[in-house]
Write an enzyme that holds these catalytic residues in place. Sequence first.
Site, PDB file in Angstrom:
ATOM      1  N   THR A  55       0.877  -1.186   0.000  1.00  0.00           N
ATOM      2  CA  THR A  55       0.000   0.000   0.000  1.00  0.00           C
ATOM      3  C   THR A  55       0.906   1.226   0.000  1.00  0.00           C
ATOM      4  O   THR A  55       1.977   1.196   0.606  1.00  0.00           O
ATOM      5  CB  THR A  55      -0.856  -0.009   1.292  1.00  0.00           C
ATOM      6  OG1 THR A  55      -1.780  -1.079   1.205  1.00  0.00           O
ATOM      7  CG2 THR A  55      -1.606   1.298   1.489  1.00  0.00           C
ATOM      8  N   ARG A 101     -14.834  -6.673  -0.232  1.00  0.00           N
ATOM      9  CA  ARG A 101     -14.147  -6.194   0.984  1.00  0.00           C
ATOM     10  C   ARG A 101     -13.469  -4.829   0.742  1.00  0.00           C
ATOM     11  O   ARG A 101     -12.822  -4.603  -0.265  1.00  0.00           O
ATOM     12  CB  ARG A 101     -13.099  -7.229   1.386  1.00  0.00           C
ATOM     13  CG  ARG A 101     -12.305  -6.890   2.653  1.00  0.00           C
ATOM     14  CD  ARG A 101     -10.981  -6.248   2.338  1.00  0.00           C
ATOM     15  NE  ARG A 101     -10.186  -6.052   3.559  1.00  0.00           N
ATOM     16  CZ  ARG A 101      -9.065  -5.357   3.584  1.00  0.00           C
ATOM     17  NH1 ARG A 101      -8.587  -4.784   2.503  1.00  0.00           N
ATOM     18  NH2 ARG A 101      -8.397  -5.212   4.714  1.00  0.00           N
ATOM     19  N   GLY A 133     -10.910  -2.050   2.732  1.00  0.00           N
ATOM     20  CA  GLY A 133     -10.019  -1.897   3.889  1.00  0.00           C
ATOM     21  C   GLY A 133     -10.060  -0.484   4.450  1.00  0.00           C
ATOM     22  O   GLY A 133     -11.018   0.274   4.235  1.00  0.00           O
ATOM     23  N   ASP A 134      -9.002  -0.138   5.162  1.00  0.00           N
ATOM     24  CA  ASP A 134      -8.946   1.179   5.816  1.00  0.00           C
ATOM     25  C   ASP A 134      -8.527   2.293   4.876  1.00  0.00           C
ATOM     26  O   ASP A 134      -8.828   3.465   5.127  1.00  0.00           O
ATOM     27  CB  ASP A 134      -7.972   1.139   7.004  1.00  0.00           C
ATOM     28  CG  ASP A 134      -6.569   0.763   6.545  1.00  0.00           C
ATOM     29  OD1 ASP A 134      -6.441  -0.190   5.748  1.00  0.00           O
ATOM     30  OD2 ASP A 134      -5.605   1.427   6.956  1.00  0.00           O
ATOM     31  N   THR A 188      -0.874   2.124   6.841  1.00  0.00           N
ATOM     32  CA  THR A 188      -0.759   0.870   6.095  1.00  0.00           C
ATOM     33  C   THR A 188      -0.732  -0.278   7.081  1.00  0.00           C
ATOM     34  O   THR A 188      -0.083  -0.190   8.123  1.00  0.00           O
ATOM     35  CB  THR A 188       0.490   0.829   5.206  1.00  0.00           C
ATOM     36  OG1 THR A 188       0.579  -0.483   4.617  1.00  0.00           O
ATOM     37  CG2 THR A 188       1.781   1.113   5.964  1.00  0.00           C
ATOM     38  N   GLY A 189      -1.436  -1.340   6.773  1.00  0.00           N
ATOM     39  CA  GLY A 189      -1.452  -2.476   7.693  1.00  0.00           C
ATOM     40  C   GLY A 189      -2.735  -3.256   7.543  1.00  0.00           C
ATOM     41  O   GLY A 189      -3.424  -3.143   6.523  1.00  0.00           O
ATOM     42  N   GLY A 228      -6.101  -3.779   7.542  1.00  0.00           N
ATOM     43  CA  GLY A 228      -7.123  -2.749   7.461  1.00  0.00           C
ATOM     44  C   GLY A 228      -8.262  -2.857   8.451  1.00  0.00           C
ATOM     45  O   GLY A 228      -8.744  -1.850   8.972  1.00  0.00           O
TER      46      GLY A 228
HETATM   47  N1  ASP Z   1      -4.398  -1.383   4.759  1.00  0.00           N
HETATM   48  C1  ASP Z   1      -4.550  -2.111   3.543  1.00  0.00           C
HETATM   49  C2  ASP Z   1      -5.863  -2.833   3.567  1.00  0.00           C
HETATM   50  O1  ASP Z   1      -6.202  -3.410   4.582  1.00  0.00           O
HETATM   51  C3  ASP Z   1      -3.466  -3.075   3.264  1.00  0.00           C
HETATM   52  C4  ASP Z   1      -2.071  -2.618   3.616  1.00  0.00           C
HETATM   53  O2  ASP Z   1      -1.866  -1.470   3.935  1.00  0.00           O
HETATM   54  O3  ASP Z   1      -1.145  -3.422   3.539  1.00  0.00           O
HETATM   55  O4  ASP Z   1      -6.532  -2.868   2.572  1.00  0.00           O
END
Ligand code: ASP
Length: 358
Positions: free
Chosen positions: A221, A249, A251-252, A272-273, A275
């Site tokens: 991301t 789906r 995400g964040d 990032t992470g 979500g």
């Molecule tokens: N945050 C992103 C999601 O959950 C993925 C990521 O940042 O690695 O879609």
Amino acid sequence: MKSYMYFLCLCFVFFSCKNEEELKVYSKSKAIEATATQTNQFAIVIHGGAGTILKENMSKEDEAAYKLKLEEAIRVGYEILKNGGSSLDAVEQTIHVMENSPLFNAGKGAVFTNAGTNELDASIMDGKTLNAGASAGTRTVKNPISLARAVMEHSPHVMLAGYGADVFAKEQGLEIVDSMYFYTEDRMNSLKRVKRYEDEKKADNKTAFYDATIKDSKFGTVGCAALDKHGNLAAGTSTGGMTNKRWGRVGDAPIIGAGTYANNNTCAVSSTGWGEFFIRAMVAHDISALMDYKGFTLQEAAKEVIQKKVPELGGDGGIIAVDKNGNMVMEFNTEGMYRATMNDKGELTIGIYKDIEN
Ligand code: ASP
């Protein structure tokens, strides 16, 4: 009695002057402190995803390629800011470079859904007006960050999703691509690997929803936060989401307050992470709120949310952020996070792993 009263009055005057003196000295030192923290008149910080990124698993060539692309991206934003451009332009153009590179899970190089499609999410926020724009699940927009900006600036809405968002992008004259544009062999192999892994788990009567193997198949991301010479903050985030995602789906990354937040009074943040946890912890807004309501510094607020709140819920990931004084922070609780900063002196830092600064 009269002279006693006179003496009391004198004492009062003496002590109140002293307090005033003290106050002056105090506020003077506060003022010095305030200017000392105004380290950068403008600043830019980026990430290219967080996760189990270990030096021993990375080839020298890949490491060099990531560093080169991070540097190319951040220099684009830096030049815009140096020439007096807006933080919004810097964020958008910097993210374009990463969206156009197959190295990152955004734009070209986005991960695949369970159905073998690419569904992209993005958001952007203007710290000056608190205006924001986001798009989720688009399939044909080459640069989703520009769609997010178009939603913010040319629609009465904050978030558009799915087919309608693709239609709006076309109407706005944004670059539309065939869905094959997003195809990369690496990401297709990740999808196959994750599906195989899921099948093995199913055969064992176990579920594998987003356990470590699956989570780590989605690095990349991208996000950017910037402060411009006019004191305006902006942040943006763009992603393909998580490999093998199903059922539309989201995400964040496109959720304002979770993946992206900017407020000229506090800071600009991109996340990032994992979500689902970043949404539940409202990560980006929480960092701003801790600064706003509790007087935390950016560093303290980021630590609180990323090292305590998110892991306590069971999630992982990181953020990059810049505050209104140009202080930059890159906080993560994973093994690594692709990241870079540039200050107004043109000093560049690039990092990938947790312990080794490079
Ligand atoms: N945050 C992103 C999601 O959950 C993925 C990521 O940042 O690695 O879609």
